[in-house]
Design a protein around this motif. Structure first.
Motif, PDB file in Angstrom:
ATOM      1  N   PHE A   1      52.546  36.962  41.597  1.00 35.23           N
ATOM      2  CA  PHE A   1      51.709  35.905  41.022  1.00 35.23           C
ATOM      3  C   PHE A   1      50.992  35.121  42.116  1.00 35.23           C
ATOM      4  O   PHE A   1      49.797  34.843  42.012  1.00 35.23           O
ATOM      5  CB  PHE A   1      52.570  34.959  40.175  1.00 35.23           C
ATOM      6  N   ILE A   2      51.722  34.779  43.178  1.00 40.45           N
ATOM      7  CA  ILE A   2      51.126  34.022  44.280  1.00 40.45           C
ATOM      8  C   ILE A   2      50.024  34.832  44.954  1.00 40.45           C
ATOM      9  O   ILE A   2      48.934  34.316  45.237  1.00 40.45           O
ATOM     10  CB  ILE A   2      52.215  33.631  45.303  1.00 40.45           C
ATOM     11  N   LEU A   3      50.288  36.111  45.202  1.00 41.28           N
ATOM     12  CA  LEU A   3      49.289  36.958  45.853  1.00 41.28           C
ATOM     13  C   LEU A   3      48.052  37.136  44.985  1.00 41.28           C
ATOM     14  O   LEU A   3      46.923  37.127  45.489  1.00 41.28           O
ATOM     15  CB  LEU A   3      49.902  38.324  46.194  1.00 41.28           C
ATOM     16  N   HIS A   4      48.252  37.280  43.678  1.00 41.48           N
ATOM     17  CA  HIS A   4      47.099  37.436  42.795  1.00 41.48           C
ATOM     18  C   HIS A   4      46.296  36.143  42.685  1.00 41.48           C
ATOM     19  O   HIS A   4      45.080  36.182  42.478  1.00 41.48           O
ATOM     20  CB  HIS A   4      47.546  37.909  41.412  1.00 41.48           C
ATOM     21  N   PHE A   5      46.969  35.020  42.816  1.00 40.31           N
ATOM     22  CA  PHE A   5      46.239  33.746  42.839  1.00 40.31           C
ATOM     23  C   PHE A   5      45.360  33.682  44.086  1.00 40.31           C
ATOM     24  O   PHE A   5      44.209  33.227  44.031  1.00 40.31           O
ATOM     25  CB  PHE A   5      47.219  32.570  42.821  1.00 40.31           C
ATOM     26  N   ILE A   6      45.900  34.160  45.208  1.00 43.15           N
ATOM     27  CA  ILE A   6      45.118  34.228  46.441  1.00 43.15           C
ATOM     28  C   ILE A   6      43.943  35.176  46.270  1.00 43.15           C
ATOM     29  O   ILE A   6      42.821  34.908  46.720  1.00 43.15           O
ATOM     30  CB  ILE A   6      46.005  34.668  47.621  1.00 43.15           C
ATOM     31  N   VAL A   7      44.193  36.312  45.606  1.00 38.45           N
ATOM     32  CA  VAL A   7      43.129  37.278  45.324  1.00 38.45           C
ATOM     33  C   VAL A   7      42.016  36.616  44.514  1.00 38.45           C
ATOM     34  O   VAL A   7      40.825  36.765  44.808  1.00 38.45           O
ATOM     35  CB  VAL A   7      43.678  38.491  44.545  1.00 38.45           C
ATOM     36  N   TYR A   8      42.417  35.895  43.485  1.00 38.98           N
ATOM     37  CA  TYR A   8      41.461  35.223  42.602  1.00 38.98           C
ATOM     38  C   TYR A   8      40.601  34.221  43.369  1.00 38.98           C
ATOM     39  O   TYR A   8      39.375  34.209  43.244  1.00 38.98           O
ATOM     40  CB  TYR A   8      42.225  34.523  41.476  1.00 38.98           C
ATOM     41  N   LYS A   9      41.232  33.397  44.178  1.00 37.94           N
ATOM     42  CA  LYS A   9      40.492  32.387  44.926  1.00 37.94           C
ATOM     43  C   LYS A   9      39.573  33.020  45.964  1.00 37.94           C
ATOM     44  O   LYS A   9      38.407  32.624  46.107  1.00 37.94           O
ATOM     45  CB  LYS A   9      41.474  31.419  45.608  1.00 37.94           C
ATOM     46  N   SER A  10      40.087  34.012  46.662  1.00 37.56           N
ATOM     47  CA  SER A  10      39.310  34.670  47.716  1.00 37.56           C
ATOM     48  C   SER A  10      38.128  35.441  47.142  1.00 37.56           C
ATOM     49  O   SER A  10      36.989  35.313  47.624  1.00 37.56           O
ATOM     50  CB  SER A  10      40.218  35.612  48.507  1.00 37.56           C
ATOM     51  N   ALA A  11      38.381  36.261  46.111  1.00 43.09           N
ATOM     52  CA  ALA A  11      37.319  37.077  45.526  1.00 43.09           C
ATOM     53  C   ALA A  11      36.265  36.206  44.844  1.00 43.09           C
ATOM     54  O   ALA A  11      35.068  36.507  44.905  1.00 43.09           O
ATOM     55  CB  ALA A  11      37.920  38.063  44.525  1.00 43.09           C
ATOM     56  N   SER A  12      36.697  35.133  44.197  1.00 43.81           N
ATOM     57  CA  SER A  12      35.745  34.229  43.549  1.00 43.81           C
ATOM     58  C   SER A  12      34.815  33.600  44.577  1.00 43.81           C
ATOM     59  O   SER A  12      33.600  33.476  44.364  1.00 43.81           O
ATOM     60  CB  SER A  12      36.491  33.132  42.781  1.00 43.81           C
ATOM     61  N   LYS A  13      35.380  33.213  45.697  1.00 41.12           N
ATOM     62  CA  LYS A  13      34.590  32.616  46.772  1.00 41.12           C
ATOM     63  C   LYS A  13      33.580  33.609  47.322  1.00 41.12           C
ATOM     64  O   LYS A  13      32.423  33.257  47.605  1.00 41.12           O
ATOM     65  CB  LYS A  13      35.527  32.135  47.888  1.00 41.12           C
ATOM     66  N   GLU A  14      33.996  34.861  47.453  1.00 35.05           N
ATOM     67  CA  GLU A  14      33.089  35.898  47.968  1.00 35.05           C
ATOM     68  C   GLU A  14      31.969  36.185  46.974  1.00 35.05           C
ATOM     69  O   GLU A  14      30.801  36.347  47.369  1.00 35.05           O
ATOM     70  CB  GLU A  14      33.862  37.178  48.267  1.00 35.05           C
ATOM     71  N   LEU A  15      32.300  36.251  45.681  1.00 36.41           N
ATOM     72  CA  LEU A  15      31.289  36.561  44.677  1.00 36.41           C
ATOM     73  C   LEU A  15      30.248  35.462  44.583  1.00 36.41           C
ATOM     74  O   LEU A  15      29.065  35.728  44.308  1.00 36.41           O
ATOM     75  CB  LEU A  15      31.942  36.785  43.308  1.00 36.41           C
ATOM     76  N   GLU A  16      30.638  34.228  44.794  1.00 37.91           N
ATOM     77  CA  GLU A  16      29.692  33.114  44.751  1.00 37.91           C
ATOM     78  C   GLU A  16      28.593  33.267  45.805  1.00 37.91           C
ATOM     79  O   GLU A  16      27.476  32.773  45.649  1.00 37.91           O
ATOM     80  CB  GLU A  16      30.431  31.783  44.979  1.00 37.91           C
ATOM     81  N   LYS A  17      28.900  33.987  46.892  1.00 41.81           N
ATOM     82  CA  LYS A  17      27.954  34.163  47.974  1.00 41.81           C
ATOM     83  C   LYS A  17      26.983  35.323  47.737  1.00 41.81           C
ATOM     84  O   LYS A  17      25.956  35.431  48.402  1.00 41.81           O
ATOM     85  CB  LYS A  17      28.685  34.403  49.292  1.00 41.81           C
ATOM     86  N   VAL A  18      27.314  36.200  46.796  1.00 39.12           N
ATOM     87  CA  VAL A  18      26.500  37.396  46.575  1.00 39.12           C
ATOM     88  C   VAL A  18      25.203  37.046  45.872  1.00 39.12           C
ATOM     89  O   VAL A  18      25.203  36.355  44.846  1.00 39.12           O
ATOM     90  CB  VAL A  18      27.288  38.448  45.733  1.00 39.12           C
ATOM     91  N   ASP A  19      24.099  37.529  46.419  1.00 41.15           N
ATOM     92  CA  ASP A  19      22.786  37.292  45.838  1.00 41.15           C
ATOM     93  C   ASP A  19      22.265  38.600  45.264  1.00 41.15           C
ATOM     94  O   ASP A  19      21.996  39.554  45.991  1.00 41.15           O
ATOM     95  CB  ASP A  19      21.809  36.772  46.906  1.00 41.15           C
ATOM     96  N   PHE A  20      22.171  38.643  43.945  1.00 37.97           N
ATOM     97  CA  PHE A  20      21.694  39.863  43.289  1.00 37.97           C
ATOM     98  C   PHE A  20      20.164  39.894  43.225  1.00 37.97           C
ATOM     99  O   PHE A  20      19.567  40.815  42.739  1.00 37.97           O
ATOM    100  CB  PHE A  20      22.289  39.974  41.871  1.00 37.97           C
TER     101      PHE A  20
END
Length: 224
Positions: A205-224
């Motif tokens: 659960f802790i690792l997936h929370f880290i995944v969620y926060k990290s991936a969300s932050k990365e996706l916010e930077k993506v410019d389509f």
């Protein structure tokens, strides 16, 4: 979130993914087949699931999702829930087959024959759950940097999972002086195994929370 999950399971999930989820757990019934290896194949559903999200592919799932009136972090969360569902369902199907596997493959029930054997199945699941969380951390962190690194993220994810699983289920039990490892995970009984499983669920659960926060932050930077 309900609409996003509906999209995930009805649109994003290719039918072959459902076939893999159902069939791969049956590898536990193959005589003398290493139990740990059977968990690796479920990761092959990832590139199939994410392929539709690959920028430039026909479906353009990720672009379509970002154009919807939803938050980007919810897009990531829906995909995380999807892959966790894939993992859990496949494990549950396999767990239901354990009694039959013991009946057919009694010679691999002992831990000493192939790492952690069928008599340590609950411990094996605990190890795998942590491994899946690590695999998701690798995959999501790479993929959501640009929304198209499917090949690289898949290769590194599977490599990382294999190395992790090999260390904790095959290598360590055979290292002199590490007999305590198998003793704790198998010989101490089912109660200790379930305690280990509870700890693994918390770590996952802790690792997936880290995944969620990290991936969300990365996706916010993506410019389509």
């Amino acid at each position: 979130m309900k609409a996003l999950l509906y999209k995930e399971f009805r649109l994003a999930m290719h039918p072959i993914c459902y076939l893999f989820i159902f069939l791969f757990p049956f590898m536990i019934l193959i005589p003398n087949y290493p139990l740990a290896i059977s968990f690796i194949y479920i990761l092959s559903t990832y590139p199939i699931l994410f392929l539709g999200a690959n920028k430039g592919q026909q479906s353009n799932d990720l672009l379509y999702s970002t154009l919807m009136p939803v938050r980007k972090k919810d897009i990531v969360l829906a995909r995380i829930i999807t892959v966790i569902t894939i993992q859990v369902v496949s494990i549950l199907i396999q767990a239901a087959l354990v009694p039959l596997a013991i009946l057919l493959n009694g010679n691999v029930s002992k831990a000493g024959s192939v790492g952690i054997g069928l008599d340590g199945y609950v411990s094996m699941v605990a190890i795998v759950l942590i491994g899946y969380a690590i695999a998701d951390l690798i995959y999501f962190s790479i993929y959501y940097k640009n929304g198209k690194s499917i090949v690289m993220s898949t290769l590194l994810m599977i490599l990382g999972f294999i190395v992790y699983l090999s260390i904790f289920t095959i290598a360590i039990p055979y290292i002199p002086g590490c007999e305590w490892y198998t003793g704790i995970l198998v010989d101490k009984g089912i109660g200790v195994q379930f305690a280990f499983l509870g700890g693994a669920l918390l770590i996952s659960f802790i690792l997936h929370f880290i995944v969620y926060k990290s991936a969300s932050k990365e996706l916010e930077k993506v410019d389509f």
